[in-house]
Structures are given as structure tokens and as C-alpha cells.
Write a protein that holds these residues in place. Structure first.
Motif, mmCIF file in Angstrom:
data_model
loop_
_atom_site.group_PDB
_atom_site.id
_atom_site.type_symbol
_atom_site.label_atom_id
_atom_site.label_comp_id
_atom_site.label_asym_id
_atom_site.label_seq_id
_atom_site.Cartn_x
_atom_site.Cartn_y
_atom_site.Cartn_z
ATOM 1 N N LYS A 1 4.213 15.854 9.514
ATOM 2 C CA LYS A 1 3.157 16.004 8.514
ATOM 3 C C LYS A 1 3.642 16.885 7.371
ATOM 4 O O LYS A 1 4.017 18.045 7.582
ATOM 5 N N LEU A 2 3.619 16.334 6.156
ATOM 6 C CA LEU A 2 4.006 17.084 4.974
ATOM 7 C C LEU A 2 2.788 17.271 4.082
ATOM 8 O O LEU A 2 2.038 16.320 3.843
ATOM 9 N N THR A 3 2.599 18.484 3.594
ATOM 10 C CA THR A 3 1.517 18.764 2.657
ATOM 11 C C THR A 3 2.073 19.578 1.493
ATOM 12 O O THR A 3 3.112 20.245 1.617
ATOM 13 N N ASN A 4 1.381 19.527 0.381
ATOM 14 C CA ASN A 4 1.845 20.199 -0.824
ATOM 15 C C ASN A 4 1.591 21.698 -0.724
ATOM 16 O O ASN A 4 0.467 22.129 -0.501
ATOM 17 N N LYS A 5 2.655 22.483 -0.916
ATOM 18 C CA LYS A 5 2.530 23.941 -0.882
ATOM 19 C C LYS A 5 1.842 24.493 -2.125
ATOM 20 O O LYS A 5 1.387 25.628 -2.127
ATOM 21 N N GLY A 6 1.820 23.707 -3.177
ATOM 22 C CA GLY A 6 1.245 24.188 -4.429
ATOM 23 C C GLY A 6 2.241 24.229 -5.566
ATOM 24 O O GLY A 6 2.036 24.928 -6.563
ATOM 25 N N ILE A 7 3.339 23.480 -5.436
ATOM 26 C CA ILE A 7 4.336 23.413 -6.500
ATOM 27 C C ILE A 7 3.675 22.893 -7.775
ATOM 28 O O ILE A 7 2.759 22.067 -7.726
ATOM 29 N N SER A 8 4.130 23.354 -8.932
ATOM 30 C CA SER A 8 3.499 22.938 -10.181
ATOM 31 C C SER A 8 3.769 21.454 -10.438
ATOM 32 O O SER A 8 4.848 20.938 -10.136
ATOM 33 N N SER A 9 2.778 20.808 -11.018
ATOM 34 C CA SER A 9 2.897 19.378 -11.315
ATOM 35 C C SER A 9 4.053 19.107 -12.268
ATOM 36 O O SER A 9 4.796 18.137 -12.092
ATOM 37 N N ASP A 10 4.243 19.963 -13.253
ATOM 38 C CA ASP A 10 5.320 19.754 -14.228
ATOM 39 C C ASP A 10 6.692 19.813 -13.561
ATOM 40 O O ASP A 10 7.574 19.002 -13.859
ATOM 41 N N THR A 11 6.875 20.775 -12.658
ATOM 42 C CA THR A 11 8.147 20.898 -11.944
ATOM 43 C C THR A 11 8.412 19.667 -11.098
ATOM 44 O O THR A 11 9.523 19.129 -11.077
ATOM 45 N N LEU A 12 7.388 19.211 -10.411
ATOM 46 C CA LEU A 12 7.524 18.061 -9.525
ATOM 47 C C LEU A 12 7.845 16.799 -10.320
ATOM 48 O O LEU A 12 8.760 16.041 -9.964
ATOM 49 N N VAL A 13 7.120 16.569 -11.389
ATOM 50 C CA VAL A 13 7.340 15.377 -12.212
ATOM 51 C C VAL A 13 8.731 15.404 -12.829
ATOM 52 O O VAL A 13 9.396 14.357 -12.939
ATOM 53 N N GLU A 14 9.204 16.585 -13.206
ATOM 54 C CA GLU A 14 10.550 16.695 -13.774
ATOM 55 C C GLU A 14 11.598 16.204 -12.780
ATOM 56 O O GLU A 14 12.505 15.429 -13.133
ATOM 57 N N HIS A 15 11.486 16.627 -11.524
ATOM 58 C CA HIS A 15 12.439 16.199 -10.492
ATOM 59 C C HIS A 15 12.283 14.722 -10.178
ATOM 60 O O HIS A 15 13.277 13.980 -10.083
ATOM 61 N N LEU A 16 11.050 14.280 -9.980
ATOM 62 C CA LEU A 16 10.816 12.895 -9.574
ATOM 63 C C LEU A 16 11.245 11.916 -10.660
ATOM 64 O O LEU A 16 11.788 10.840 -10.362
ATOM 65 N N SER A 17 11.023 12.259 -11.916
ATOM 66 C CA SER A 17 11.419 11.360 -13.003
ATOM 67 C C SER A 17 12.935 11.187 -13.039
ATOM 68 O O SER A 17 13.445 10.088 -13.308
ATOM 69 N N GLN A 18 13.667 12.247 -12.750
ATOM 70 C CA GLN A 18 15.130 12.138 -12.700
ATOM 71 C C GLN A 18 15.570 11.245 -11.546
ATOM 72 O O GLN A 18 16.534 10.475 -11.663
ATOM 73 N N TRP A 19 14.848 11.347 -10.407
ATOM 74 C CA TRP A 19 15.158 10.463 -9.275
ATOM 75 C C TRP A 19 14.830 9.010 -9.600
ATOM 76 O O TRP A 19 15.543 8.101 -9.175
ATOM 77 N N VAL A 20 13.750 8.788 -10.331
ATOM 78 C CA VAL A 20 13.398 7.428 -10.741
ATOM 79 C C VAL A 20 14.546 6.811 -11.525
ATOM 80 O O VAL A 20 14.947 5.664 -11.286
ATOM 81 N N ILE A 21 15.093 7.562 -12.464
ATOM 82 C CA ILE A 21 16.220 7.072 -13.251
ATOM 83 C C ILE A 21 17.435 6.839 -12.357
ATOM 84 O O ILE A 21 18.082 5.784 -12.424
ATOM 85 N N LYS A 22 17.753 7.788 -11.519
ATOM 86 C CA LYS A 22 18.921 7.698 -10.633
ATOM 87 C C LYS A 22 18.868 6.465 -9.742
ATOM 88 O O LYS A 22 19.884 5.782 -9.545
ATOM 89 N N HIS A 23 17.709 6.160 -9.197
ATOM 90 C CA HIS A 23 17.598 5.052 -8.244
ATOM 91 C C HIS A 23 17.506 3.688 -8.921
ATOM 92 O O HIS A 23 17.806 2.673 -8.287
ATOM 93 N N HIS A 24 17.110 3.664 -10.192
ATOM 94 C CA HIS A 24 16.940 2.387 -10.868
ATOM 95 C C HIS A 24 18.106 1.997 -11.767
ATOM 96 O O HIS A 24 18.200 0.832 -12.168
ATOM 97 N N ALA A 25 18.962 2.937 -12.096
ATOM 98 C CA ALA A 25 20.015 2.620 -13.070
ATOM 99 C C ALA A 25 21.279 3.403 -12.789
ATOM 100 O O ALA A 25 21.227 4.587 -12.461
ATOM 101 N N THR A 26 22.421 2.719 -12.936
ATOM 102 C CA THR A 26 23.703 3.396 -12.819
ATOM 103 C C THR A 26 23.932 4.270 -14.047
ATOM 104 O O THR A 26 23.286 4.088 -15.089
ATOM 105 N N GLU A 27 24.864 5.197 -13.913
ATOM 106 C CA GLU A 27 25.216 6.027 -15.069
ATOM 107 C C GLU A 27 25.744 5.164 -16.203
ATOM 108 O O GLU A 27 25.484 5.443 -17.383
ATOM 109 N N ALA A 28 26.456 4.093 -15.853
ATOM 110 C CA ALA A 28 27.007 3.206 -16.884
ATOM 111 C C ALA A 28 25.885 2.511 -17.648
ATOM 112 O O ALA A 28 25.963 2.340 -18.873
#
Length: 276
Positions: A42-69
Motif C-alpha cells: 500500500k502506497l499513499t502520498n506523504k504530502g510531496i508538493s504537486s509541482d515537484t511531483l509533476v516535474e519528475h513525472l513529466s520528465q519520465w513521460v518524455i523518457k519513456h515515450h521518446a529516445t534522446e535522438a
């Protein structure tokens, strides 16, 4: 002297929850009491800021959908078309689902699970399958997620399945359990092997081909992991209804308030990072 904390059944299968980094800051983790038919993290949110979370997740979205090339090619086109309406020219050509909320929800679940298991298990993603989606508006067929022990491919495989529901329900859990039955083996290994060969790694591609034989001969164990992303009380559905005869199955639940907003914000941010 305090007694040493016992390793949970969940940790034996997928590893301990991270003790530092984003997932430590983001998630409070509880491995609920395991039974023969229920292993639930069971995972629950500790209270991390939304901006911090979105910053990380958006980078992962790019990483998983597109190569560096591919990102580099977009950047070159951006420079060329800067004076000629780059955004208008590139609409629909960037590798992110920009219209289908359903596809965004499914893809982000796969991405979170992939990054989480990479950190907890030490296994690796050899092929980022979302990079090969011929239609970014639709989810890809095949296994949601496969992780491997790169130095010893035949040693172990993790097979993952992710589901998102705005409102928790038992059917989504049942669908995960059915997909991750111990009678089901990975169906995307040939896809992985072909992509590795295209990337010039024939030795690793051959190892994956050998793995197919070993899995059918039950020589290589498979760990099955379901990710259930929903509202904050999602864990209750898992605790009440999880019932599987697959001893190698772990369900990881993550519940939060307004989970759909996090998904939309992450994809919007990823698109903005690429387009601007």
C-alpha cells in the motif's frame, strides 16, 4: 537490543521500498499482512508538493515515450521552424498522447510502476515499449511491463500490469489478477528481442530468445506485479478482494485525491517542455 525487522513477503518478491529519493519522499509504504492469496503493498502520498511531483513525472513521460535522438530531432526542427509556427507544424507529431485521457492514464501507470520496480528490484527495462507505439492515441498491446536482470537474463523476470480507475472498483483488480495469473507468461519477448537486435545488441537479443524457451520449461521464475492507481481509499479494495493462487503476485496500490489531475498535469508539462 531491538529485534531485526523481518523481510516481508512483498519485499522478497519486489525488494524493499526506497529509503531515499523521489519514491521515499512521495510514498508512505505499508506492506500489509500477507496471506497465501494476498500480497499487497500500500502506497499513499506523504504530502510531496504537486509541482515537484509533476516535474519528475513529466520528465519520465518524455523518457519513456521518446529516445534522446528523437528529442534531439524535435529540437532541431524547433530551431528551423521557430519563425514559421513550430507548434502548429508539430501538432500530432510529438510522441505523447495529447488528446486521449484514457491513454495518458494507462501510460502513466506503466511508467510509475516501471520506475518504481527498477529502483526496488534492481532489474532493468531493456526496451521502452512506448517509444514504438505506432498510434500514440491508443494503448499498446502486449505486456505492460517487463524487467530483466541484465547480467543474467535467465535468472528472473518481472512482468507488470497497471490499471487506473478514477473511482475504485473490484473489476479492475480482478482484471489485473486474471492478466497476472501464473498460467500466463510474457507475450512480448519476441518484440523485446527484435528491438534489441535493431539496436545492435544481438547477444542480448539471443539471450531473450533463450529466455522464451526457459520460461516455457519453467526454468526461469516470473514475479508478477500489478499496479492499481485510483482514489485515496483504493487500498481498501485490494485488502477486501485480492484473492489469487499466484504465490509470486504482488499488488501495489497507490491512492490519492483527484488522481486524474496528476496525470493530466504531467502530460501537459511534458508536452510543454518539448514544444516550448
Amino acid at each position: 537490543m531491538s529485534a531485526k525487522k523481518q523481510t516481508t513477503a512483498q519485499s522478497k518478491l519486489i525488494g524493499e521500498h526506497p529509503k531515499s529519493g523521489l519514491f521515499f519522499d512521495w510514498f508512505e509504504c505499508e506492506d500489509t499482512p500477507a496471506t497465501a492469496n494476498k500480497k499487497h503493498r500500500k502506497l499513499t502520498n506523504k504530502g510531496i508538493s504537486s509541482d515537484t511531483l509533476v516535474e519528475h513525472l513529466s520528465q519520465w513521460v518524455i523518457k519513456h515515450h521518446a529516445t534522446e535522438a528523437r528529442i534531439a530531432r524535435i529540437e532541431r526542427k524547433k530551431q528551423i521552424l521557430a519563425k514559421h509556427g513550430f507548434a502548429q507544424y508539430m501538432e500530432g507529431k510529438v510522441p505523447f498522447p495529447i488528446k486521449s485521457a484514457t491513454t495518458q492514464k494507462g501510460n502513466l501507470g506503466e511508467i510509475i510502476l516501471a520506475e518504481y520496480l527498477t529502483e526496488t528490484s534492481g532489474l532493468e527495462i531493456l526496451v521502452y515499449k512506448l517509444r514504438y507505439n505506432p498510434n500514440v492515441e491508443q494503448s499498446m498491446k502486449g505486456d505492460d511491463l517487463l524487467l530483466f536482470e541484465k547480467q543474467n537474463i535467465q535468472n528472473r523476470v518481472i512482468m507488470g500490469e497497471a490499471k487506473f480507475r478514477s473511482t475504485k472498483n473490484k473489476k479492475a483488480l480482478d482484471d489485473i489478477v486474471q492478466s497476472l495469473s501464473n498460467k500466463n507468461l510474457p507475450i512480448s519477448l519476441t518484440f523485446v528481442s527484435d528491438r534489441l537486435e535493431e539496436m545492435g545488441d544481438e547477444l542480448l537479443a539471443n539471450e531473450i530468445d533463450d529466455l522464451i524457451t526457459n520460461l516455457h520449461a519453467q526454468k526461469t521464475p516470473v514475479t508478477y506485479v500489478g499496479f492499481y492507481h485510483s482514489e485515496s481509499s483504493a487500498y481498501q479494495t485490494i485488502e477486501k478482494h485480492l484473492n489469487s493462487n499466484n504465490k509470486n503476485l504482488v499488488i501495489v496500490s497507490y491512492g490519492e485525491d483527484n488522481p486524474a489531475k496528476l496525470i493530466k498535469s504531467s502530460f501537459d508539462k511534458a508536452l510543454k517542455m518539448v514544444m516550448e
